[in-house]
Scaffold this active site. Structure first.
Site, PDB file in Angstrom:
ATOM      1  N   GLU A 276     -17.973 -38.974  -4.379  1.00 20.51           N
ATOM      2  CA  GLU A 276     -19.079 -39.124  -3.437  1.00 20.51           C
ATOM      3  C   GLU A 276     -18.637 -39.633  -2.060  1.00 20.51           C
ATOM      4  O   GLU A 276     -19.092 -39.107  -1.036  1.00 20.51           O
ATOM      5  CB  GLU A 276     -20.157 -40.024  -4.041  1.00 20.51           C
ATOM      6  CG  GLU A 276     -20.897 -39.336  -5.191  1.00 20.51           C
ATOM      7  CD  GLU A 276     -21.755 -40.276  -6.021  1.00 20.51           C
ATOM      8  OE1 GLU A 276     -21.847 -41.470  -5.664  1.00 20.51           O
ATOM      9  OE2 GLU A 276     -22.331 -39.830  -7.025  1.00 20.51           O
TER      10      GLU A 276
ATOM     11  N   LYS B  50     -27.907 -41.785 -15.545  1.00 20.33           N
ATOM     12  CA  LYS B  50     -26.560 -41.570 -15.005  1.00 20.33           C
ATOM     13  C   LYS B  50     -25.656 -42.758 -15.330  1.00 20.33           C
ATOM     14  O   LYS B  50     -24.449 -42.595 -15.513  1.00 20.33           O
ATOM     15  CB  LYS B  50     -26.635 -41.357 -13.494  1.00 20.33           C
ATOM     16  CG  LYS B  50     -25.268 -41.217 -12.811  1.00 20.33           C
ATOM     17  CD  LYS B  50     -25.412 -40.984 -11.321  1.00 20.33           C
ATOM     18  CE  LYS B  50     -24.071 -40.952 -10.624  1.00 20.33           C
ATOM     19  NZ  LYS B  50     -24.196 -40.675  -9.170  1.00 20.33           N
TER      20      LYS B  50
ATOM     21  N   ASP C 211     -25.548 -33.305  -5.430  1.00 19.51           N
ATOM     22  CA  ASP C 211     -25.415 -34.762  -5.520  1.00 19.51           C
ATOM     23  C   ASP C 211     -26.288 -35.201  -6.690  1.00 19.51           C
ATOM     24  O   ASP C 211     -27.510 -35.276  -6.572  1.00 19.51           O
ATOM     25  CB  ASP C 211     -25.883 -35.414  -4.214  1.00 19.51           C
ATOM     26  CG  ASP C 211     -25.929 -36.947  -4.294  1.00 19.51           C
ATOM     27  OD1 ASP C 211     -25.429 -37.509  -5.297  1.00 19.51           O
ATOM     28  OD2 ASP C 211     -26.474 -37.570  -3.359  1.00 19.51           O
TER      29      ASP C 211
ATOM     30  N   ASP D 204     -20.491 -46.607   0.080  1.00 20.13           N
ATOM     31  CA  ASP D 204     -21.505 -45.750  -0.569  1.00 20.13           C
ATOM     32  C   ASP D 204     -22.264 -46.550  -1.627  1.00 20.13           C
ATOM     33  O   ASP D 204     -21.764 -46.783  -2.722  1.00 20.13           O
ATOM     34  CB  ASP D 204     -20.800 -44.545  -1.202  1.00 20.13           C
ATOM     35  CG  ASP D 204     -21.782 -43.559  -1.851  1.00 20.13           C
ATOM     36  OD1 ASP D 204     -23.000 -43.773  -1.745  1.00 20.13           O
ATOM     37  OD2 ASP D 204     -21.320 -42.585  -2.466  1.00 20.13           O
TER      38      ASP D 204
END
Length: 569
Positions: free
Chosen positions: A145, A68, A6, A168
């Site tokens: 995800e 990211k 992850d 999420d």
């Protein structure tokens, strides 16, 4: 061995499927969470994880975080004498996770499944694959995800048909996916999200409110906080945000220029301050439900994933929107990594797992630029014609017919875009294909434009000119902002020359970085007292005697705790 990773905005984790179960991999400090931070030490050595995060305050110009969010772009971050792309910074975090897994497993790791936000674009997905390649990993698959979170909750083991939604919210991105399970098939019905909405944005709201309401902004009289000061304030805001998960009120305090500034933050005020972010959470949920043609009342379960879902305001929002309490049986920080490990087990065909077929969807619409008639014989260019619409199940192939609009036009130019806006100027340009055609009167030459999009994220555009049946093909495997293979090879060579801090010594370097961060918070005799102990620990560190190091490390850790620095450890 295939590991699941992850790769998060704030923290990253690795997990493996072994002995019929998903296991999280501890890092060199014994923690499952590795901060997604990269920094340069004073001697030019690369630091990752907690050691780098601790230096965000003390050496902000030598440390990078939240990169990211810029995957798939050409943005570069200066660390010391070098500039790094987001893929390179991400690769250093991936490399650290790879080494942690190898140390824990006792065997080499060369393959990985890496999770990505479901709403990541093609460019961002390709950049993530490049990051894995730079880290020495063969990326077997990119797993969305929310799908990983569903696997972690064991949704695939249910024997009945079920519809569920995964909510999420991580440190920097938000995804919502609606999935349906039937006859051993896990089908993603729709996905939506916001790649610039996460827990870090809620922290920013607290920072801005503190500046204006504590009197600090007025005292600064128009000047800006420097990098160190702002990171200190962000750390205090993060602490306050987390405190509201256990209490209805918390007090923030910040020292600057010999003055203490304080402000009380309540849960109700926090909700009010974050109202615009809450509305942004609602929009993707509503879009996903609409695209999936499912009502909230028809859902069998709502699953929460991502550390930011710990916030009471998020859990209350989810309960109000769906009319039910969401599933929170798993640690939201760990769910995605555990799901990636389950996928690794499925790929390895582990007998402990019942086989499940998973389908996915295209997160964005894909189309071309066309001219539309806005009056008699009057055309306006730059309009968007979607060919593959968002949330189409992949692999998918669709075709549209286009016709010339100018007399004796001798060339056809097809521009390919990704996005949802009516005008192509607001969408993402992917590539173009131009070729000669027979010069005839307007409308006498037409062509079929076929888009084929596969599960690996490769788009092929095939144009067939009618009536000659002449074919022209454009395969879009690279995007603006994503490194070419030649660039990857060059960066690999450059990264191999960097000094990476040894994993077996990272505990000591992390403690020094944490002590430096606490030193900046203290004043007077406490600051001097800590400085003496840091110097003593450094002196022992230079001797490289393991037995002496253990004692010195315990002493410095105890001193930091006594000085109120437990949050720094």
């Amino acid at each position: 061995m295939i590991i699941g990773i992850d790769l998060g905005t704030t923290n990253s984790l690795a997990a493996v499927w072994r002995d019929g179960k998903a296991h999280l991999v501890p890092n060199a400090l014994g923690s499952f969470l590795t901060p997604s931070c990269v920094g340069m030490d004073d001697d030019g050595t690369v630091l990752t994880g907690e050691a780098a995060r601790a230096r965000l305050q003390t050496h902000p110009h030598m440390t990078a975080a939240m990169f990211k969010r810029y995957m798939g772009s050409e943005r570069e971050t200066q660390l010391g004498a070098r500039k790094f792309r987001p893929e390179e910074l991400s690769s250093m975090v991936l490399r650290a996770l790879k080494e942690d897994a190898e140390a824990w497993l006792g065997e080499p790791v060369e393959e990985a499944i890496i999770t990505v936000p479901a709403y990541f674009s093609d460019a961002q997905r390709k950049a993530t694959r490049v990051a894995g390649q730079l880290a020495g990993l063969r990326v077997e698959r990119l797993l969305n995800e929310p799908t990983a979170a569903a696997l972690a909750y064991g949704i695939q083991d249910t024997k009945r048909e079920t519809k569920f939604l995964v909510f999420d919210l991580g440190g920097g991105t938000f995804d919502v996916s609606i999935l349906e399970l039937f006859d051993g098939v896990m089908e993603v019905r729709a996905t939506a999200g916001d790649n610039f909405l996460g827990g870090e944005d809620f922290v920013s709201v607290v920072v801005d409110a503190f500046l204006s309401r504590s009197g600090l902004s007025k005292a600064m009289d128009g000047t800006e906080l420097n990098g160190t000061q702002r990171q200190r304030l962000r750390d205090e805001a993060e602490r306050a945000k987390r405190a509201l998960s256990d209490s209805a009120t918390t007090r923030m305090a910040y020292h600057m220029g010999g003055q203490q500034y304080s402000w009380e933050l309540t849960e109700d005020l926090f909700v009010l301050l974050c109202d615009h972010l809450i509305q942004r959470l609602r929009t993707p949920v509503e879009r996903a439900l609409r695209d999936a043609t499912i009502k909230a009342s028809e859902l069998d379960a709502v699953v929460l994933a991502g550390g930011a879902t710990r916030m009471p305001l998020v859990r209350k929002l989810a309960a109000r929107m769906f009319g039910r309490f969401p599933s929170i049986s798993l640690d939201p920080d760990q769910a995605v990594a555990l799901g990636a490990a389950v996928q690794a087990g499925l790929m390895a065909r582990d007998s402990a797992l019942s086989e499940v077929v998973m389908t996915d969807v295209a997160p964005y619409s894909l189309g071309i630029s066309v001219a539309r008639e806005i009056g008699p014989n009057k055309y306006e260019g730059g309009h968007y014609l979607p060919i593959i619409e968002r949330n189409s199940t992949v692999p998918v192939s669709r075709v549209e017919n286009i016709t010339t609009i100018n007399d004796y036009q001798d060339e056809l130019v097809v521009h390919v875009y990704q996005g949802e806006s009516r005008r192509v100027s607001d969408n993402v340009f992917l590539g173009k294909l131009n070729f000669p055609i027979e010069a005839k009167r307007a409308g006498e030459v037409s062509a079929n434009v076929r888009f084929t999009y596969d599960i690996s994220g490769v788009l092929e555009a095939e144009i067939t000119v009618l009536p000659t049946q002449e074919k022209h093909t454009l395969v879009i495997t690279e995007n603006a902002g994503v490194m070419t293979q030649a660039e990857v090879d060059k960066r690999l060579a450059e990264l191999s020359e960097l000094k990476i801090h040894p994993r077996d010594k990272i505990e000591n370097r992390t403690l020094v970085a944490q002590a430096d961060r606490l030193y900046e918070q203290l004043l007077g005799h406490e600051r001097e007292y800590l400085a003496q102990h840091i110097a003593a620990f450094t002196a022992v560190l230079n001797t490289q005697q393991p037995s002496a190091l253990r004692g010195a490390r315990e002493t410095l850790t105890r001193v930091m705790r006594d000085l109120g620095g437990s949050s720094f450890l």
